[in-house]
Design a protein around this motif. Sequence first.
Motif, PDB file in Angstrom:
ATOM      1  N   MET A   1       0.843  -1.172   0.000  1.00 20.13           N
ATOM      2  CA  MET A   1       0.000   0.000   0.000  1.00 20.13           C
ATOM      3  C   MET A   1       0.896   1.246   0.000  1.00 20.13           C
ATOM      4  O   MET A   1       1.868   1.319   0.743  1.00 20.13           O
ATOM      5  CB  MET A   1      -0.906  -0.026   1.228  1.00 20.13           C
ATOM      6  N   LYS A   2       0.497   2.195  -0.777  1.00 17.25           N
ATOM      7  CA  LYS A   2       1.293   3.432  -0.880  1.00 17.25           C
ATOM      8  C   LYS A   2       0.995   4.321   0.324  1.00 17.25           C
ATOM      9  O   LYS A   2      -0.085   4.299   0.888  1.00 17.25           O
ATOM     10  CB  LYS A   2       0.945   4.172  -2.154  1.00 17.25           C
ATOM     11  N   ASN A   3       1.976   5.134   0.676  1.00 11.55           N
ATOM     12  CA  ASN A   3       1.817   6.066   1.786  1.00 11.55           C
ATOM     13  C   ASN A   3       1.226   7.394   1.353  1.00 11.55           C
ATOM     14  O   ASN A   3       0.789   8.180   2.181  1.00 11.55           O
ATOM     15  CB  ASN A   3       3.174   6.323   2.464  1.00 11.55           C
ATOM     16  N   SER A   4       1.219   7.649   0.074  1.00 13.92           N
ATOM     17  CA  SER A   4       0.675   8.919  -0.386  1.00 13.92           C
ATOM     18  C   SER A   4      -0.172   8.705  -1.633  1.00 13.92           C
ATOM     19  O   SER A   4       0.029   7.762  -2.382  1.00 13.92           O
ATOM     20  CB  SER A   4       1.804   9.909  -0.685  1.00 13.92           C
TER      21      SER A   4
ATOM     22  N   THR B   1      -4.551  19.420   2.665  1.00 13.19           N
ATOM     23  CA  THR B   1      -4.324  18.003   2.960  1.00 13.19           C
ATOM     24  C   THR B   1      -5.178  17.569   4.148  1.00 13.19           C
ATOM     25  O   THR B   1      -5.833  16.515   4.109  1.00 13.19           O
ATOM     26  CB  THR B   1      -2.836  17.748   3.235  1.00 13.19           C
ATOM     27  N   ALA B   2      -5.164  18.360   5.205  1.00 14.94           N
ATOM     28  CA  ALA B   2      -5.964  18.027   6.392  1.00 14.94           C
ATOM     29  C   ALA B   2      -7.460  18.037   6.059  1.00 14.94           C
ATOM     30  O   ALA B   2      -8.222  17.196   6.553  1.00 14.94           O
ATOM     31  CB  ALA B   2      -5.665  19.014   7.522  1.00 14.94           C
ATOM     32  N   LEU B   3      -7.862  18.954   5.212  1.00 16.50           N
ATOM     33  CA  LEU B   3      -9.281  19.043   4.827  1.00 16.50           C
ATOM     34  C   LEU B   3      -9.714  17.819   4.018  1.00 16.50           C
ATOM     35  O   LEU B   3     -10.785  17.258   4.239  1.00 16.50           O
ATOM     36  CB  LEU B   3      -9.525  20.325   4.029  1.00 16.50           C
ATOM     37  N   VAL B   4      -8.851  17.374   3.106  1.00 13.09           N
ATOM     38  CA  VAL B   4      -9.165  16.188   2.302  1.00 13.09           C
ATOM     39  C   VAL B   4      -9.234  14.959   3.206  1.00 13.09           C
ATOM     40  O   VAL B   4     -10.149  14.130   3.078  1.00 13.09           O
ATOM     41  CB  VAL B   4      -8.124  16.002   1.174  1.00 13.09           C
ATOM     42  N   LYS B   5      -8.277  14.831   4.146  1.00 12.09           N
ATOM     43  CA  LYS B   5      -8.320  13.709   5.085  1.00 12.09           C
ATOM     44  C   LYS B   5      -9.616  13.736   5.907  1.00 12.09           C
ATOM     45  O   LYS B   5     -10.259  12.703   6.113  1.00 12.09           O
ATOM     46  CB  LYS B   5      -7.104  13.750   6.019  1.00 12.09           C
ATOM     47  N   SER B   6      -9.958  14.921   6.382  1.00  9.62           N
ATOM     48  CA  SER B   6     -11.179  15.065   7.190  1.00  9.62           C
ATOM     49  C   SER B   6     -12.425  14.693   6.383  1.00  9.62           C
ATOM     50  O   SER B   6     -13.330  14.023   6.893  1.00  9.62           O
ATOM     51  CB  SER B   6     -11.279  16.509   7.694  1.00  9.62           C
TER      52      SER B   6
END
Length: 160
Positions: free
Chosen positions: A1-4, A34-39
Amino acid sequence: MKNSITFRLNPKHAEDREIMEWLDANAAEEGGQTALVKSALLSVIHGNKEADYYQKMQYEIQKAISKENEIFSDTVKEVMQSMVNQMFAGSLAMIGQTQNPLQVAYPQQLYSSVAALDSISSCTAEKTQAAEVKDLEADNCKSMDDDTRNALGSLFDDED
């Protein structure tokens, strides 16, 4: 699995423009894009889990309601059978009280044909009564409750 994960947004596509506008409007609140996409991804994941949970709960509730409906239906059938048995016992009691027909003396020379008809009708009545007894003996799919059995038993006691 890729980390990014990398992906590109093309402002020429309407969906991509909508995502870019949303990112620009909300990125500052969440600490960056990045944080918004994760959220956003986590919200979708949690929403799916919650939807699955509610679907399972709805299924269990429907199963419980179905089971209660079956129990209610069986109870209604039992009550109705008891009522039919009691009505039948009452009908038998009424028939028992009216079994003593009026007897009229006919002069034989004038009414010999009436006597013949009377014997035919009594023979037919006996056959009908015998057929009813057979039907009742065959109809034993449900047992009578104790009240009905006692009422019927008291009708046919020979203590009188």
